[in-house]
Each structure stands twice: as C-alpha cells, then as structure tokens.
Design a protein around this motif. Structure first.
Motif, PDB file in Angstrom:
ATOM      1  N   THR A 182     -13.385 -14.907   3.789  1.00  0.00           N
ATOM      2  CA  THR A 182     -14.859 -14.185   3.788  1.00  0.00           C
ATOM      3  C   THR A 182     -15.175 -13.740   2.358  1.00  0.00           C
ATOM      4  O   THR A 182     -16.579 -13.442   1.793  1.00  0.00           O
ATOM      5  N   ASN A 183     -14.376 -14.404   1.756  1.00  0.00           N
ATOM      6  CA  ASN A 183     -15.338 -14.435   0.154  1.00  0.00           C
ATOM      7  C   ASN A 183     -15.457 -15.901  -0.420  1.00  0.00           C
ATOM      8  O   ASN A 183     -14.769 -16.608  -0.832  1.00  0.00           O
ATOM      9  N   TRP A 184     -16.470 -16.295   0.009  1.00  0.00           N
ATOM     10  CA  TRP A 184     -16.115 -17.600  -0.835  1.00  0.00           C
ATOM     11  C   TRP A 184     -17.644 -17.453  -1.998  1.00  0.00           C
ATOM     12  O   TRP A 184     -17.835 -17.626  -2.934  1.00  0.00           O
TER      13      TRP A 184
END
Length: 141
Positions: free
Chosen positions: A139-141
């Motif tokens: 989820t964390n790009w």
C-alpha cells in the motif's frame, strides 16, 4: 527381555550404526587440458558426489571444452574491440561464434542438470512460492 515403557530421549537420539556408502567424485577425463580440468573440478566439487555417473563423463568433458572455448572467444572479442583498426566483419564472426558456443553450453548444462530450471520437476517448480508480500498488497508507494 527388553525394558518396558517408552524409550528415553537418550535412546532415541543415538542413530544406529550402519554401513555408510562412500561415493567417489568423478575424476577429470584424461584428455582434458589444464584449464578444462579446472572447470571440471569446479563443477564436480560444487555438486553432490553422486550427481555424475561414468556415463555422463563425456558430456561433462564436452561442457568443459565448450566453456573454455567460450572464454577464449570472449577474450578475442575484447581484443578486437580494443584494436585501433576496427574490423566489423571479424567482430561479427566472433560474436556469431560466441553465440553458437553459448547455445552448446546451454544445451549441455541442461542435459547435465546444472541449470536451476533443469533440477525442478514441473510439479515441484509450481510449488515454489516467492517470499514477501504480493505486489498488489503493497500500500505504501
């Protein structure tokens, strides 16, 4: 008469003595040159002792010869590139020869089961699971 009850941890921890088979590693073929023998030794020592049988010795010898030939052609390519006068035809012939010997190496390595893909059965290959999260779960790009 034996003792009654379950066996103790000490009894189960000791492995029974038995005959252990010793498998000798394949010696390099007598017709190989020094550099080819080094390739042979490196391959044979990197795998289990029973990996090669006497029947696979000629194929392994051909693999060692092809590997040394590919190295030499590679050195000729480097020399050709460093020369002041660049000969395109000679360079392309060397590239073609290197590609051909690379295909031979690939074929021999696969038949000797030296490549990772040749060591897996189709069923075992499908069971190899990659480590880490799936790309769509990040989820964390």
């Amino acid at each position: 008469m034996g003792t009654r009850g379950p066996k103790s941890a000490a009894e189960t921890a000791v492995a029974p003595m038995g005959v252990v088979g010793i498998v000798a590693r394949q010696d390099a073929a007598c017709d190989l040159r020094d550099e080819e023998s080094e390739v042979w030794k490196g391959i044979v020592e990197s795998l289990p002792a029973d990996w090669f049988t006497p029947g696979s010795a000629p194929v392994l010898a051909a693999y060692c010869r092809a590997t040394v030939s590919a190295r030499r052609i590679g050195m000729l390519i480097v020399q050709a590139e460093e020369e002041g006068e660049y000969d395109v035809d000679r360079h392309m012939k060397l590239i073609k020869a290197h590609n051909q010997i690379s295909q031979v190496i690939k074929t021999l390595a696969t038949s000797l089961r030296l490549t990772p893909q040749s060591r897996y059965s189709p069923r075992a290959a499908g069971s190899q699971k990659p480590e880490g999260p799936k790309p769509w779960d990040i989820t964390n790009w």
